[in-house]
Design a protein around this motif. Structure first.
Motif, PDB file in Angstrom:
ATOM      1  N   GLY A 189       2.075   2.067  -3.407  1.00  0.00           N
ATOM      2  CA  GLY A 189       1.046   2.429  -4.374  1.00  0.00           C
ATOM      3  C   GLY A 189       0.185   1.312  -4.916  1.00  0.00           C
ATOM      4  N   SER A 225       2.474   7.377  -7.661  1.00  0.00           N
ATOM      5  CA  SER A 225       3.233   6.529  -6.746  1.00  0.00           C
ATOM      6  C   SER A 225       4.343   5.780  -7.481  1.00  0.00           C
ATOM      7  CB  SER A 225       2.294   5.515  -6.090  1.00  0.00           C
ATOM      8  OG  SER A 225       1.799   4.620  -7.077  1.00  0.00           O
ATOM      9  N   ALA A 257      -2.127   3.693  -7.169  1.00  0.00           N
ATOM     10  CA  ALA A 257      -2.283   5.081  -6.742  1.00  0.00           C
ATOM     11  C   ALA A 257      -1.535   6.006  -7.702  1.00  0.00           C
ATOM     12  CB  ALA A 257      -1.748   5.253  -5.329  1.00  0.00           C
ATOM     13  N   GLY A 280       0.815  -1.219   0.000  1.00  0.00           N
ATOM     14  CA  GLY A 280       0.000   0.000   0.000  1.00  0.00           C
ATOM     15  C   GLY A 280       0.842   1.260   0.000  1.00  0.00           C
ATOM     16  N   THR A 287      -2.709  -0.444  -4.134  1.00  0.00           N
ATOM     17  CA  THR A 287      -3.798  -0.365  -3.163  1.00  0.00           C
ATOM     18  C   THR A 287      -4.949  -1.294  -3.536  1.00  0.00           C
ATOM     19  OG1 THR A 287      -5.003   1.390  -4.293  1.00  0.00           O
ATOM     20  CG2 THR A 287      -3.201   2.069  -2.841  1.00  0.00           C
ATOM     21  N   SER A 288      -5.921  -1.373  -2.655  1.00  0.00           N
ATOM     22  CA  SER A 288      -7.070  -2.254  -2.880  1.00  0.00           C
ATOM     23  C   SER A 288      -8.007  -1.733  -3.966  1.00  0.00           C
ATOM     24  CB  SER A 288      -7.854  -2.440  -1.576  1.00  0.00           C
ATOM     25  OG  SER A 288      -8.328  -1.195  -1.120  1.00  0.00           O
ATOM     26  N   GLY A 347      -1.897  -6.416  -4.024  1.00  0.00           N
ATOM     27  CA  GLY A 347      -2.383  -5.177  -3.418  1.00  0.00           C
ATOM     28  C   GLY A 347      -3.890  -5.100  -3.383  1.00  0.00           C
ATOM     29  N   GLN A 380       0.207  -5.923  -8.142  1.00  0.00           N
ATOM     30  CA  GLN A 380      -1.112  -5.276  -8.159  1.00  0.00           C
ATOM     31  C   GLN A 380      -2.185  -6.240  -7.673  1.00  0.00           C
ATOM     32  OE1 GLN A 380      -2.014  -2.153  -8.388  1.00  0.00           O
ATOM     33  NE2 GLN A 380      -4.058  -2.863  -7.925  1.00  0.00           N
TER      34      GLN A 380
END
Length: 96
Positions: free
Chosen positions: A29, A39, A36, A26, A31-32, A69, A66
């Motif tokens: 970068g 990032s 981002a 996270g 993220t869920s 993430g 990814q």
């Protein structure tokens, strides 16, 4: 350093790595809700897409990170991260 101490540090390293992996993903970068903007992950994804002619290849490092993430680590990935963290902590415990 005794064997029991080395074993305890190995266990702490394994657990710490498993807990830290999603936080680190996270932070860079992944993220869920996707990559981002601005990032490190965004720059890696951009470079991977340019190198691959416009898209990120399935199974590439960027695609795997990814996926981790967004969906979290799979059982196999959790085991690998824990094993690696434990191994590194065990080596440090033996050196120190």
């Amino acid at each position: 350093m005794g064997l029991l101490t080395a074993a305890a540090l190995t266990a702490v390293g394994a657990g710490g790595a498993v807990v830290a992996a999603p936080v680190v993903l996270g932070a860079i970068g992944f993220t869920s809700v996707g990559v981002a903007a601005g990032s490190y992950a965004a720059s890696w994804m951009s470079a991977a897409a340019i190198a691959n002619g416009g898209g990120v290849a399935a199974g590439s490092a960027v695609a795997v990170l990814q996926s981790a993430g967004m969906a979290g680590l799979s059982t196999a990935a959790t085991a690998a991260v824990g094993s690696t963290g434990g191994l590194l902590a065990g080596i440090v415990a033996l050196i120190v």
